[in-house]
Scaffold this motif. Structure first.
Motif, PDB file in Angstrom:
ATOM      1  N   ALA A   1       0.838  -1.208   0.000  1.00 48.29           N
ATOM      2  CA  ALA A   1       0.000   0.000   0.000  1.00 48.29           C
ATOM      3  C   ALA A   1       0.869   1.252   0.000  1.00 48.29           C
ATOM      4  CB  ALA A   1      -0.928  -0.014   1.210  1.00 48.29           C
ATOM      5  N   PHE A   2       1.982   1.202   0.716  1.00 46.81           N
ATOM      6  CA  PHE A   2       2.925   2.329   0.723  1.00 46.81           C
ATOM      7  C   PHE A   2       3.400   2.635  -0.694  1.00 46.81           C
ATOM      8  CE2 PHE A   2       7.636   2.761   0.506  1.00 46.81           C
ATOM      9  CZ  PHE A   2       7.732   4.120   0.794  1.00 46.81           C
ATOM     10  N   VAL A   3       3.791   1.606  -1.421  1.00 48.66           N
ATOM     11  CA  VAL A   3       4.298   1.795  -2.782  1.00 48.66           C
ATOM     12  C   VAL A   3       3.192   2.320  -3.699  1.00 48.66           C
ATOM     13  CG1 VAL A   3       5.289   0.630  -4.789  1.00 48.66           C
ATOM     14  CG2 VAL A   3       6.051   0.019  -2.482  1.00 48.66           C
ATOM     15  N   VAL A   4       2.007   1.721  -3.609  1.00 46.31           N
ATOM     16  CA  VAL A   4       0.894   2.130  -4.471  1.00 46.31           C
ATOM     17  C   VAL A   4       0.489   3.573  -4.183  1.00 46.31           C
ATOM     18  CG1 VAL A   4      -1.542   1.720  -5.001  1.00 46.31           C
ATOM     19  CG2 VAL A   4       0.036  -0.219  -4.768  1.00 46.31           C
ATOM     20  N   SER A   5       0.331   3.915  -2.903  1.00 43.03           N
ATOM     21  CA  SER A   5      -0.091   5.273  -2.547  1.00 43.03           C
ATOM     22  C   SER A   5       0.946   6.307  -2.953  1.00 43.03           C
ATOM     23  CB  SER A   5      -0.342   5.362  -1.037  1.00 43.03           C
ATOM     24  OG  SER A   5      -1.383   4.500  -0.642  1.00 43.03           O
ATOM     25  N   LEU A   6       2.219   5.959  -2.786  1.00 42.08           N
ATOM     26  CA  LEU A   6       3.277   6.922  -3.083  1.00 42.08           C
ATOM     27  C   LEU A   6       3.371   7.219  -4.569  1.00 42.08           C
ATOM     28  CD1 LEU A   6       5.573   8.563  -1.759  1.00 42.08           C
ATOM     29  CD2 LEU A   6       7.079   6.619  -2.214  1.00 42.08           C
ATOM     30  N   PHE A   7       3.261   6.192  -5.411  1.00 40.40           N
ATOM     31  CA  PHE A   7       3.496   6.379  -6.836  1.00 40.40           C
ATOM     32  C   PHE A   7       2.216   6.506  -7.668  1.00 40.40           C
ATOM     33  CE2 PHE A   7       7.367   4.259  -5.330  1.00 40.40           C
ATOM     34  CZ  PHE A   7       8.316   5.172  -5.769  1.00 40.40           C
ATOM     35  N   ALA A   8       1.093   6.002  -7.145  1.00 37.46           N
ATOM     36  CA  ALA A   8      -0.150   6.070  -7.924  1.00 37.46           C
ATOM     37  C   ALA A   8      -1.272   6.764  -7.179  1.00 37.46           C
ATOM     38  CB  ALA A   8      -0.596   4.659  -8.312  1.00 37.46           C
ATOM     39  N   GLY A   9      -1.013   7.201  -5.952  1.00 39.26           N
ATOM     40  CA  GLY A   9      -2.069   7.796  -5.142  1.00 39.26           C
ATOM     41  C   GLY A   9      -2.695   9.032  -5.757  1.00 39.26           C
ATOM     42  N   GLN A  10      -1.895   9.822  -6.437  1.00 42.11           N
ATOM     43  CA  GLN A  10      -2.431  11.056  -7.020  1.00 42.11           C
ATOM     44  C   GLN A  10      -3.454  10.784  -8.120  1.00 42.11           C
ATOM     45  OE1 GLN A  10       0.592  13.269  -9.147  1.00 42.11           O
ATOM     46  NE2 GLN A  10       1.800  11.411  -9.488  1.00 42.11           N
ATOM     47  N   TYR A  11      -3.455   9.564  -8.650  1.00 44.08           N
ATOM     48  CA  TYR A  11      -4.409   9.225  -9.706  1.00 44.08           C
ATOM     49  C   TYR A  11      -5.642   8.495  -9.160  1.00 44.08           C
ATOM     50  CZ  TYR A  11      -0.069  10.013 -12.257  1.00 44.08           C
ATOM     51  OH  TYR A  11       1.098  10.553 -12.734  1.00 44.08           O
ATOM     52  N   MET A  12      -5.680   8.245  -7.854  1.00 41.15           N
ATOM     53  CA  MET A  12      -6.775   7.497  -7.245  1.00 41.15           C
ATOM     54  C   MET A  12      -7.794   8.462  -6.649  1.00 41.15           C
ATOM     55  SD  MET A  12      -4.334   4.616  -5.426  1.00 41.15           S
ATOM     56  CE  MET A  12      -5.627   3.483  -4.947  1.00 41.15           C
ATOM     57  N   PRO A  13      -9.080   8.080  -6.607  1.00 38.99           N
ATOM     58  CA  PRO A  13     -10.131   9.001  -6.123  1.00 38.99           C
ATOM     59  C   PRO A  13      -9.883   9.533  -4.717  1.00 38.99           C
ATOM     60  CG  PRO A  13     -11.100   7.098  -7.197  1.00 38.99           C
ATOM     61  CD  PRO A  13      -9.642   6.806  -7.083  1.00 38.99           C
ATOM     62  N   LYS A  14      -9.409   8.685  -3.818  1.00 44.85           N
ATOM     63  CA  LYS A  14      -9.162   9.095  -2.433  1.00 44.85           C
ATOM     64  C   LYS A  14      -7.681   9.323  -2.163  1.00 44.85           C
ATOM     65  CE  LYS A  14     -13.496   8.825  -1.247  1.00 44.85           C
ATOM     66  NZ  LYS A  14     -14.262  10.047  -0.889  1.00 44.85           N
ATOM     67  N   ARG A  15      -6.918   9.520  -3.196  1.00 49.15           N
ATOM     68  CA  ARG A  15      -5.495   9.854  -3.106  1.00 49.15           C
ATOM     69  C   ARG A  15      -4.667   8.797  -2.360  1.00 49.15           C
ATOM     70  NH1 ARG A  15      -7.308  12.546  -6.450  1.00 49.15           N
ATOM     71  NH2 ARG A  15      -7.056  14.786  -6.795  1.00 49.15           N
ATOM     72  N   GLY A  16      -5.024   7.541  -2.512  1.00 47.35           N
ATOM     73  CA  GLY A  16      -4.244   6.456  -1.922  1.00 47.35           C
ATOM     74  C   GLY A  16      -4.858   5.839  -0.691  1.00 47.35           C
ATOM     75  N   ALA A  17      -5.928   6.415  -0.160  1.00 49.25           N
ATOM     76  CA  ALA A  17      -6.562   5.855   1.039  1.00 49.25           C
ATOM     77  C   ALA A  17      -7.097   4.458   0.767  1.00 49.25           C
ATOM     78  CB  ALA A  17      -7.693   6.767   1.519  1.00 49.25           C
ATOM     79  N   GLU A  18      -7.587   4.224  -0.471  1.00 50.98           N
ATOM     80  CA  GLU A  18      -8.172   2.930  -0.794  1.00 50.98           C
ATOM     81  C   GLU A  18      -7.153   1.804  -0.605  1.00 50.98           C
ATOM     82  OE1 GLU A  18      -9.542   5.915  -4.044  1.00 50.98           O
ATOM     83  OE2 GLU A  18      -7.772   5.517  -2.819  1.00 50.98           O
ATOM     84  N   ALA A  19      -5.921   2.044  -1.066  1.00 48.03           N
ATOM     85  CA  ALA A  19      -4.884   1.018  -0.944  1.00 48.03           C
ATOM     86  C   ALA A  19      -4.595   0.716   0.522  1.00 48.03           C
ATOM     87  CB  ALA A  19      -3.608   1.483  -1.645  1.00 48.03           C
ATOM     88  N   GLY A  20      -4.525   1.766   1.341  1.00 48.42           N
ATOM     89  CA  GLY A  20      -4.247   1.574   2.758  1.00 48.42           C
ATOM     90  C   GLY A  20      -5.355   0.838   3.484  1.00 48.42           C
ATOM     91  N   ILE A  21      -6.601   1.159   3.161  1.00 49.50           N
ATOM     92  CA  ILE A  21      -7.737   0.512   3.824  1.00 49.50           C
ATOM     93  C   ILE A  21      -7.805  -0.966   3.461  1.00 49.50           C
ATOM     94  CG2 ILE A  21     -10.261   0.425   3.913  1.00 49.50           C
ATOM     95  CD1 ILE A  21     -10.231   3.493   3.632  1.00 49.50           C
ATOM     96  N   LEU A  22      -7.642  -1.263   2.167  1.00 48.30           N
ATOM     97  CA  LEU A  22      -7.681  -2.664   1.735  1.00 48.30           C
ATOM     98  C   LEU A  22      -6.522  -3.453   2.340  1.00 48.30           C
ATOM     99  CD1 LEU A  22      -8.659  -2.251  -2.034  1.00 48.30           C
ATOM    100  CD2 LEU A  22     -10.083  -3.167  -0.191  1.00 48.30           C
TER     101      LEU A  22
END
Length: 697
Positions: A18-39
């Protein structure tokens, strides 16, 4: 077929992903990476629960697990140290994995409501930080050796630095982040020396033995230390007892720093500059909990040193009282909770030092629930108050924020130690263990336990007072500002985590209700049985970490035994009634002073004492003086000595060499006739020397 233990590394790997996904793709996600962290944290929680059920024997036979995953450095020669990364799963690990992953999941969900201000930048960085923080703590929890634990211990500190300083464009957060990093690094320096000392002494840093087919193939360093103590060995000129104490105290330096114990507690109040969900994660389940968890994990080692135990108990008792007194005068909501955290971890250290291993783990568990609740509740209030944290600008929020109020009240009753909420059962057991082991241990050790107990008991009154001073100023009375009269509403992502934790704060004490168990004979002591293990000798393959073995060490090595001056049941009841009475007294005093439509600040009557408390006993000033008035002059003197004497000697010798070389270099002209003349002259000089030395012959 793969079992739960095969997926334990994934418990930490998911938040790392989730750290990697949020850091590099979070800006393109609706909740800015929160989804990856929650899952990811939800997945970690599921795997943690599965692991706990496996350890408990619900999904199979009750067992534990200790396995090396990767050999980092393989020692080839005899006596060479082998460095490995591995996984240790026992009841303590399983319990802590569930706590960390649960709190992390709720913090991620809560962040959806807290970090949603318009114009908020850096959210992918925020959620990436939460993911790395969670992964680091989870990996620290299941580390099977001291070196691996140290690595993730340091990574936890790095993550706290990044998250405390999240709002780095403001003045306060960067300073607070640097302070947290530097103060905890000071303690970690001693921890590192302790780690090196353990490996140099025992050649291993394993927390528990590794077995194959019932045969021990690798002993743990607590086991080896125990054998050394029995055999009367010596290390580096010290007896085994003294050397074990030295190593234990060195590791304790890192514990004191991370768990914000006196005198390395000063970073924690400043850390409130970070986002409130980060504060909840730091205080309840990650960084501050890491130190106490480390002592619990190494408890078999610490029980070999009564001196180290006495120091731990005194530090804990003093810190519990010291921090509680400062909490009574604070004006900001999170500042009160910060000093509360310092005080409550002091109780855990008091329990560990005085032989109350179960009590310490119990309070670690209950505190994680009610402190996360209180910080998230404070976050809800801060959202409603447009990020104003001053309690004197609040009031009247009880009816305007009912979910926040009732859940916050549940956490406050648990913190104050009011029956039947969770904090009552765990804090009472801490004090009870310190009391009976103080009476049962002879000489200086027993006296130290009783002194620590007295400080912890006195802190109960202050805890009840500052907790309900906070409740009354925040929620009761009339609204004292326009914002308090019309607070910002909060959404489900705020109320949901509060509701889960509010129920937990009221019920989690059921796992170890010792007073009720003794009175009714119902034996509601699940946690005690959980830590003891399914067999009398402890958990299979991990007998050196089982509670049964700890009790033997307390009696045979540390000389710690319980004594009940009024009989076991009566002593327990009297202890519980005294602590409950003090807690209620603190609550009632706060109610009489602050439960008014227009409360006034009664702590002003303390006069100079309030000034002392507001300045935190001038601990920050003292540390600055120590750094600038003592350390800097010493460093400058050392620098002058180094440059003037050490470098002067070295540079002087080199200057002579350079000068001599430069003169001899002129001889190398490249003209053959000059070389012939020099050779002839040299031969003549040699003949003269021989003639002189030969007496003219």
């Amino acid at each position: 077929m793969a079992g739960a233990f095969d997926f334990v590394p994934a418990i930490a790997a998911l938040p790392l992903l989730a750290f990697v996904v949020s850091l590099f793709a979070g800006q393109y996600m609706p909740k800015r990476g929160a989804e990856a962290g929650i899952l990811a944290t939800a997945g970690s929680l599921v795997l943690s629960i599965w692991t706990a059920l496996t350890v408990a024997g619900i999904t199979g036979s009750a067992t534990s697990y200790n396995e090396n995953l990767y050999t980092w450095v393989a020692g080839v020669a005899d006596g060479a140290v082998t460095l490995r990364l591995g996984v240790l799963v026992d009841p303590l690990t399983a319990l802590m994995l569930v706590i960390v992953s649960l709190i992390a999941l709720l913090v991620h969900v809560f962040s959806l409501g807290y970090m949603n201000d318009e114009g908020e930048t850096g959210l992918p960085r925020y959620y990436a930080g939460l993911g790395l923080f969670t992964a680091s703590m989870l990996a620290f929890v299941f580390s099977n050796n001291l070196l691996m634990a140290f690595m993730f211990f340091e990574l936890v500190g790095l993550c706290s630095y990044l998250l405390i300083g999240f709002w780095f464009r403001e003045d306060g957060p960067p300073s607070a982040a640097k302070k947290a990093f530097l103060v905890t690094r000071f303690g970690d320096y001693f921890f590192l020396i302790g780690v090196v000392g353990v490996f140099a002494t025992f050649g291993t840093g394993l927390f528990a033995p590794i077995t194959e087919g019932g045969t021990v193939v690798a002993e743990s360093f607590p086991q080896m230390a125990e054998h050394a103590l029995e055999d009367g060995e010596s290390f580096f000129g010290y007896s085994a007892q003294t050397w074990i104490t030295i190593l234990g105290m060195l590791v304790l330096g890192g514990v004191v720093g991370k768990s914000a114990q006196f005198p390395l507690h000063t970073w924690l109040p400043d850390a409130m500059e970070g986002p409130t969900p980060v504060s909840a994660l730091i205080h309840a389940a990650t960084m501050v909990a890491a130190g106490v968890y480390l002592v619990a994990r190494m408890y078999g080692f610490y029980l070999l040193s009564p001196t180290a135990l006495a120091v731990i108990a005194l530090i804990g008792g003093f810190t519990a009282l010291f921090a509680a007194t400062m909490g009574v005068v604070k004006q900001e909501l999170k500042q009160v909770l910060a000093y509360s955290t310092i005080s409550q971890y002091g109780y855990m250290m008091l329990a560990l030092g005085s032989g109350g291993y179960v009590a310490a783990v119990f309070h670690l568990t209950t505190h994680a629930i009610f402190k996360a609740l209180l910080f998230l509740g404070a976050g809800s209030v801060i959202i409603a108050m447009h990020h104003n944290e001053n309690m004197w600008d609040m009031g009247g929020l009880k009816d305007r924020m009912p979910v926040t109020y009732w859940t916050f009240l549940s956490g406050s009753l648990a913190l104050a130690g009011i029956v039947p909420f969770a904090g009552f059962w765990s804090k009472d057991e801490v004090l009870f263990e310190a009391l009976i082991h103080g009476f049962g241990s002879t000489g200086t050790l027993g006296t130290m336990f009783l002194v620590a107990y007295a400080m912890g008991l006195l802190a109960v009154f202050f805890t009840g007072f500052y907790t309900f001073r906070m409740v009354y100023l925040t929620f009761h009375g009339d609204a004292r500002t326009d914002v308090a009269r019309d607070p910002e509403p909060v959404g489900w992502n705020v109320k949901g985590p509060l509701s889960v934790l509010g129920i937990g704060a009221a019920t989690v004490g059921l796992i170890n209700m010792k007073p009720i168990a003794d009175l009714t004979g119902l034996h509601i002591d699940f946690l005690h049985k959980w830590l003891l293990g399914p067999e009398e000798g402890g958990w299979p393959a991990l007998t050196s970490t089982g509670l049964h073995h700890y009790e033997e060490l307390m009696h045979n090595v540390a000389g710690i035994d319980p004594a009940y001056p009024l009989g076991e049941t009566t002593t327990l009841l009297v202890s519980a009634l005294v602590s409950l009475s003090l807690a209620l007294a603190g609550v009632l005093v706060a109610r009489s002073l602050y439960n008014e439509p227009e409360p006034v600040e009664h702590t002003d009557k303390l006069g100079g004492a309030k000034t002392l408390l507001m300045h935190n006993y001038y601990q920050d000033e003292y540390q600055v003086w120590l750094a600038q008035g003592v350390t800097v002059p010493l460093a400058r003197a050392a620098d002058k000595f180094d440059q003037g004497v050490v470098d002067g000697v070295v540079n002087g010798i080199s200057s002579v060499s350079l000068f001599t070389g430069s003169r001899f270099r002129r001889i190398q002209s490249g003209v053959v006739t000059n070389y012939a003349a020099l050779m002839t002259l040299s031969l003549v000089l040699l003949l003269v020397v021989f003639v002189v030395l030969g007496g003219g012959v």
